[in-house]
Motif scaffolding. Structure first.
Motif, PDB file in Angstrom:
ATOM      1  N   HIS A  36      -7.269  30.358   2.940  1.00  0.00           N
ATOM      2  CA  HIS A  36      -7.573  29.223   2.072  1.00  0.00           C
ATOM      3  C   HIS A  36      -8.640  28.270   2.606  1.00  0.00           C
ATOM      4  CE1 HIS A  36      -4.317  30.485  -0.470  1.00  0.00           C
ATOM      5  NE2 HIS A  36      -3.484  30.461   0.552  1.00  0.00           N
ATOM      6  N   VAL A  37      -9.025  28.370   3.861  1.00  0.00           N
ATOM      7  CA  VAL A  37     -10.120  27.549   4.370  1.00  0.00           C
ATOM      8  C   VAL A  37     -11.420  28.357   4.400  1.00  0.00           C
ATOM      9  CG1 VAL A  37     -10.984  26.177   6.310  1.00  0.00           C
ATOM     10  CG2 VAL A  37      -8.557  26.107   5.718  1.00  0.00           C
ATOM     11  N   GLY A  38     -11.356  29.567   4.953  1.00  0.00           N
ATOM     12  CA  GLY A  38     -12.548  30.409   5.007  1.00  0.00           C
ATOM     13  C   GLY A  38     -13.237  30.573   3.661  1.00  0.00           C
ATOM     14  N   PRO A  39     -12.493  30.860   2.569  1.00  0.00           N
ATOM     15  CA  PRO A  39     -13.156  31.030   1.271  1.00  0.00           C
ATOM     16  C   PRO A  39     -13.843  29.775   0.742  1.00  0.00           C
ATOM     17  CG  PRO A  39     -11.004  32.085   1.250  1.00  0.00           C
ATOM     18  CD  PRO A  39     -11.089  31.293   2.525  1.00  0.00           C
ATOM     19  N   LEU A  40     -13.514  28.594   1.297  1.00  0.00           N
ATOM     20  CA  LEU A  40     -14.149  27.358   0.840  1.00  0.00           C
ATOM     21  C   LEU A  40     -15.454  27.061   1.571  1.00  0.00           C
ATOM     22  CD1 LEU A  40     -11.002  25.064   0.608  1.00  0.00           C
ATOM     23  CD2 LEU A  40     -12.070  26.415  -1.205  1.00  0.00           C
ATOM     24  N   LEU A  41     -15.725  27.766   2.656  1.00  0.00           N
ATOM     25  CA  LEU A  41     -16.883  27.436   3.473  1.00  0.00           C
ATOM     26  C   LEU A  41     -18.219  27.884   2.880  1.00  0.00           C
ATOM     27  CD1 LEU A  41     -15.490  28.047   7.071  1.00  0.00           C
ATOM     28  CD2 LEU A  41     -15.640  25.912   5.779  1.00  0.00           C
ATOM     29  N   PRO A  42     -18.309  29.026   2.176  1.00  0.00           N
ATOM     30  CA  PRO A  42     -19.628  29.401   1.648  1.00  0.00           C
ATOM     31  C   PRO A  42     -20.246  28.348   0.734  1.00  0.00           C
ATOM     32  CG  PRO A  42     -18.165  31.291   1.614  1.00  0.00           C
ATOM     33  CD  PRO A  42     -17.321  30.107   1.990  1.00  0.00           C
ATOM     34  N   ALA A  43     -19.466  27.745  -0.144  1.00  0.00           N
ATOM     35  CA  ALA A  43     -20.015  26.723  -1.039  1.00  0.00           C
ATOM     36  C   ALA A  43     -20.493  25.520  -0.244  1.00  0.00           C
ATOM     37  CB  ALA A  43     -18.957  26.309  -2.068  1.00  0.00           C
ATOM     38  N   PHE A  44     -19.737  25.142   0.782  1.00  0.00           N
ATOM     39  CA  PHE A  44     -20.149  24.017   1.628  1.00  0.00           C
ATOM     40  C   PHE A  44     -21.431  24.360   2.389  1.00  0.00           C
ATOM     41  CE2 PHE A  44     -20.040  21.537   5.568  1.00  0.00           C
ATOM     42  CZ  PHE A  44     -19.863  20.250   5.074  1.00  0.00           C
ATOM     43  N   ALA A  45     -21.496  25.585   2.924  1.00  0.00           N
ATOM     44  CA  ALA A  45     -22.680  25.999   3.674  1.00  0.00           C
ATOM     45  C   ALA A  45     -23.911  26.058   2.778  1.00  0.00           C
ATOM     46  CB  ALA A  45     -22.433  27.364   4.314  1.00  0.00           C
ATOM     47  N   ALA A  46     -23.746  26.504   1.540  1.00  0.00           N
ATOM     48  CA  ALA A  46     -24.886  26.575   0.628  1.00  0.00           C
ATOM     49  C   ALA A  46     -25.405  25.186   0.287  1.00  0.00           C
ATOM     50  CB  ALA A  46     -24.480  27.327  -0.640  1.00  0.00           C
ATOM     51  N   ARG A  47     -24.499  24.235   0.176  1.00  0.00           N
ATOM     52  CA  ARG A  47     -24.916  22.879  -0.196  1.00  0.00           C
ATOM     53  C   ARG A  47     -25.505  22.129   0.985  1.00  0.00           C
ATOM     54  NH1 ARG A  47     -21.218  18.554  -3.627  1.00  0.00           N
ATOM     55  NH2 ARG A  47     -22.891  17.041  -4.001  1.00  0.00           N
ATOM     56  N   TYR A  48     -24.996  22.413   2.200  1.00  0.00           N
ATOM     57  CA  TYR A  48     -25.467  21.696   3.388  1.00  0.00           C
ATOM     58  C   TYR A  48     -25.910  22.714   4.441  1.00  0.00           C
ATOM     59  CZ  TYR A  48     -22.867  18.059   0.965  1.00  0.00           C
ATOM     60  OH  TYR A  48     -22.402  17.202   0.012  1.00  0.00           O
ATOM     61  N   PRO A  49     -27.080  23.308   4.270  1.00  0.00           N
ATOM     62  CA  PRO A  49     -27.494  24.432   5.123  1.00  0.00           C
ATOM     63  C   PRO A  49     -27.743  24.054   6.574  1.00  0.00           C
ATOM     64  CG  PRO A  49     -29.264  23.776   3.637  1.00  0.00           C
ATOM     65  CD  PRO A  49     -28.055  23.039   3.183  1.00  0.00           C
ATOM     66  N   GLU A  50     -27.899  22.777   6.870  1.00  0.00           N
ATOM     67  CA  GLU A  50     -28.166  22.372   8.255  1.00  0.00           C
ATOM     68  C   GLU A  50     -26.913  21.929   8.993  1.00  0.00           C
ATOM     69  OE1 GLU A  50     -32.260  20.525   8.928  1.00  0.00           O
ATOM     70  OE2 GLU A  50     -31.776  19.870   6.896  1.00  0.00           O
ATOM     71  N   VAL A  51     -25.758  22.080   8.345  1.00  0.00           N
ATOM     72  CA  VAL A  51     -24.475  21.788   8.992  1.00  0.00           C
ATOM     73  C   VAL A  51     -23.836  23.114   9.403  1.00  0.00           C
ATOM     74  CG1 VAL A  51     -22.164  20.815   8.706  1.00  0.00           C
ATOM     75  CG2 VAL A  51     -24.133  19.685   7.655  1.00  0.00           C
ATOM     76  N   THR A  52     -23.355  23.189  10.622  1.00  0.00           N
ATOM     77  CA  THR A  52     -22.658  24.383  11.102  1.00  0.00           C
ATOM     78  C   THR A  52     -21.182  24.047  11.319  1.00  0.00           C
ATOM     79  OG1 THR A  52     -23.156  23.880  13.421  1.00  0.00           O
ATOM     80  CG2 THR A  52     -24.714  25.283  12.236  1.00  0.00           C
ATOM     81  N   VAL A  53     -20.308  24.978  10.952  1.00  0.00           N
ATOM     82  CA  VAL A  53     -18.860  24.780  11.101  1.00  0.00           C
ATOM     83  C   VAL A  53     -18.342  25.752  12.152  1.00  0.00           C
ATOM     84  CG1 VAL A  53     -16.611  24.821   9.965  1.00  0.00           C
ATOM     85  CG2 VAL A  53     -18.633  24.015   8.709  1.00  0.00           C
ATOM     86  N   ASP A  54     -17.722  25.208  13.185  1.00  0.00           N
ATOM     87  CA  ASP A  54     -17.070  25.995  14.233  1.00  0.00           C
ATOM     88  C   ASP A  54     -15.574  25.947  13.932  1.00  0.00           C
ATOM     89  OD1 ASP A  54     -15.969  27.073  16.500  1.00  0.00           O
ATOM     90  OD2 ASP A  54     -16.903  25.683  17.909  1.00  0.00           O
ATOM     91  N   LEU A  55     -15.054  27.042  13.363  1.00  0.00           N
ATOM     92  CA  LEU A  55     -13.665  27.080  12.902  1.00  0.00           C
ATOM     93  C   LEU A  55     -12.792  27.747  13.956  1.00  0.00           C
ATOM     94  CD1 LEU A  55     -11.590  26.601  10.657  1.00  0.00           C
ATOM     95  CD2 LEU A  55     -12.313  28.760   9.625  1.00  0.00           C
ATOM     96  N   HIS A  56     -11.804  27.017  14.445  1.00  0.00           N
ATOM     97  CA  HIS A  56     -10.868  27.492  15.472  1.00  0.00           C
ATOM     98  C   HIS A  56      -9.532  27.756  14.794  1.00  0.00           C
ATOM     99  CE1 HIS A  56      -8.840  27.611  19.421  1.00  0.00           C
ATOM    100  NE2 HIS A  56      -7.885  26.937  18.829  1.00  0.00           N
ATOM    101  N   LEU A  57      -9.086  29.013  14.771  1.00  0.00           N
ATOM    102  CA  LEU A  57      -7.857  29.392  14.085  1.00  0.00           C
ATOM    103  C   LEU A  57      -6.753  29.680  15.096  1.00  0.00           C
ATOM    104  CD1 LEU A  57      -9.239  31.754  11.292  1.00  0.00           C
ATOM    105  CD2 LEU A  57      -8.642  29.336  11.118  1.00  0.00           C
ATOM    106  N   SER A  58      -5.652  28.959  14.972  1.00  0.00           N
ATOM    107  CA  SER A  58      -4.503  29.169  15.847  1.00  0.00           C
ATOM    108  C   SER A  58      -3.310  28.458  15.244  1.00  0.00           C
ATOM    109  CB  SER A  58      -4.782  28.620  17.248  1.00  0.00           C
ATOM    110  OG  SER A  58      -3.607  28.666  18.043  1.00  0.00           O
ATOM    111  N   ASP A  59      -2.128  29.072  15.350  1.00  0.00           N
ATOM    112  CA  ASP A  59      -0.907  28.405  14.907  1.00  0.00           C
ATOM    113  C   ASP A  59      -0.396  27.417  15.947  1.00  0.00           C
ATOM    114  OD1 ASP A  59      -1.044  29.814  12.593  1.00  0.00           O
ATOM    115  OD2 ASP A  59       0.690  31.076  12.950  1.00  0.00           O
ATOM    116  N   ALA A  60      -0.972  27.422  17.141  1.00  0.00           N
ATOM    117  CA  ALA A  60      -0.586  26.447  18.158  1.00  0.00           C
ATOM    118  C   ALA A  60      -1.150  25.077  17.783  1.00  0.00           C
ATOM    119  CB  ALA A  60      -1.111  26.873  19.527  1.00  0.00           C
TER     120      ALA A  60
END
Length: 307
Positions: free
Chosen positions: A108-132
């Motif tokens: 549910h987070v990954g699928p939302l990132l392409p639209a954000f990346a297309a709108r703000y191409p100079e912003v990079t997202v470093d996504l850290h996935l962990s249940d901890a």
């Protein structure tokens, strides 16, 4: 009045985040000598060691660890001031570090990132996935998504959506073992246990008329991620309480059945957590708004999996 050594603090933070002087030099586009001299200058000014150095690694000293969070906040404030001054004259740019639970992040987070990346191409997202549970400040995260009852803390929070936790099992399991009518009957059943909880086998239920009940459920299998238990659940090897965002499709298709629907585990919610302090870079605020809008009515709600 002596001005703070902002450059020194910025370089100190970069060294800690990169894990080396050379890495910080590369990230900042400076020479290694410049980076080393800046940290040494800061340590001389403060009269204490901020970074322990060996031939193989660096590590913050006790004083360095204590100063790191404040230094990061100072840099965030400066960056936010820059962004505010430049608002309307430049597009947002730069990195965002976001932490999220593994299964929720993938689904549910990954699928939302392409639209954000297309709108703000100079912003990079470093996504850290962990249940901890991550340390936002110590880990240098701008944001974290947390699905839990929130403890009191200095962190700021913004609600994303409700998360229900139905007790579910495959019809084949219930046909073999029976459909319990009260939580105490679960002592004779087999649980699939999520272990990122203080007491994974202790399940607490509430009933609108009959009050509360707590029961210890024998474990058929245990895991620190819920999604990995889903094949066992569908195969009829036990029952489990799962967040609705993991099982809504299976419930809708009849592959899973809700058990004890009037006995509920307390609902929780997904929140965005932010480090303390009011100022955040514009790019971070934009990502927060993007996630809040997208998850205000998430897919498992739109599909009719509950109010």
């Amino acid at each position: 009045m002596a001005l703070p050594d902002f450059e020194g603090w910025a370089i100190f933070v970069a060294v800690i985040e990169a894990g080396s002087f050379a890495g910080a030099a590369d990230a900042l586009g400076l020479s290694r000598a410049t980076v080393s001299k800046a940290v040494a200058r800061l340590e001389a000014r403060l009269g204490t060691t901020l970074i322990h150095r060996t031939s193989r690694r660096i590590a913050p000293s006790e004083a360095g660890r204590a100063a790191l969070a404040r230094a990061r906040r100072m840099l965030d404030e400066g960056e936010a001031a820059d962004a505010e001054a430049a608002a309307g004259s430049a597009s947002p740019r730069g990195p965002i570090r976001l932490a999220a639970p593994m299964s929720f992040g993938v689904a549910h987070v990954g699928p939302l990132l392409p639209a954000f990346a297309a709108r703000y191409p100079e912003v990079t997202v470093d996504l850290h996935l962990s249940d901890a549970r991550v340390d936002l400040v110590g880990g240098g995260f701008d944001l974290a998504i947390r699905i839990a009852e929130l403890a009191d803390s200095s962190l700021r929070a913004r609600r994303l959506c409700a998360v229900k936790r139905p007790l579910v099992a495959a019809p084949a399991y219930l046909d073999r073992h029976g459909r319990p009518g009260h939580p105490r009957e679960l002592e004779r059943h087999l649980g699939l246990l999520y272990t990122n909880l203080p007491q994974p086998d202790l399940w607490r239920f509430r009933h609108p008329r009959l009050g509360e009940a707590a029961v210890r459920v024998p474990g058929r299998a245990r895991a620190n991620n819920g999604e990995v238990l889903l094949p066992l659940l569908l195969a009829g090897e036990g029952l489990a309480y799962f967040p609705d965002f993991l099982v809504w499709r299976e419930l809708a298709a009849g592959r899973l059945e809700e058990v004890l629907p009037e006995w509920r585990l307390p609902d929780i919610a997904a929140h965005i957590l932010m480090p303390p302090g009011a100022a955040r870079p514009a790019r971070v605020e934009l990502l927060i708004d993007h996630l809040v809008r997208a998850l205000a009515r998430p897919p498992w709600r739109a599909a009719g999996a509950g109010p």
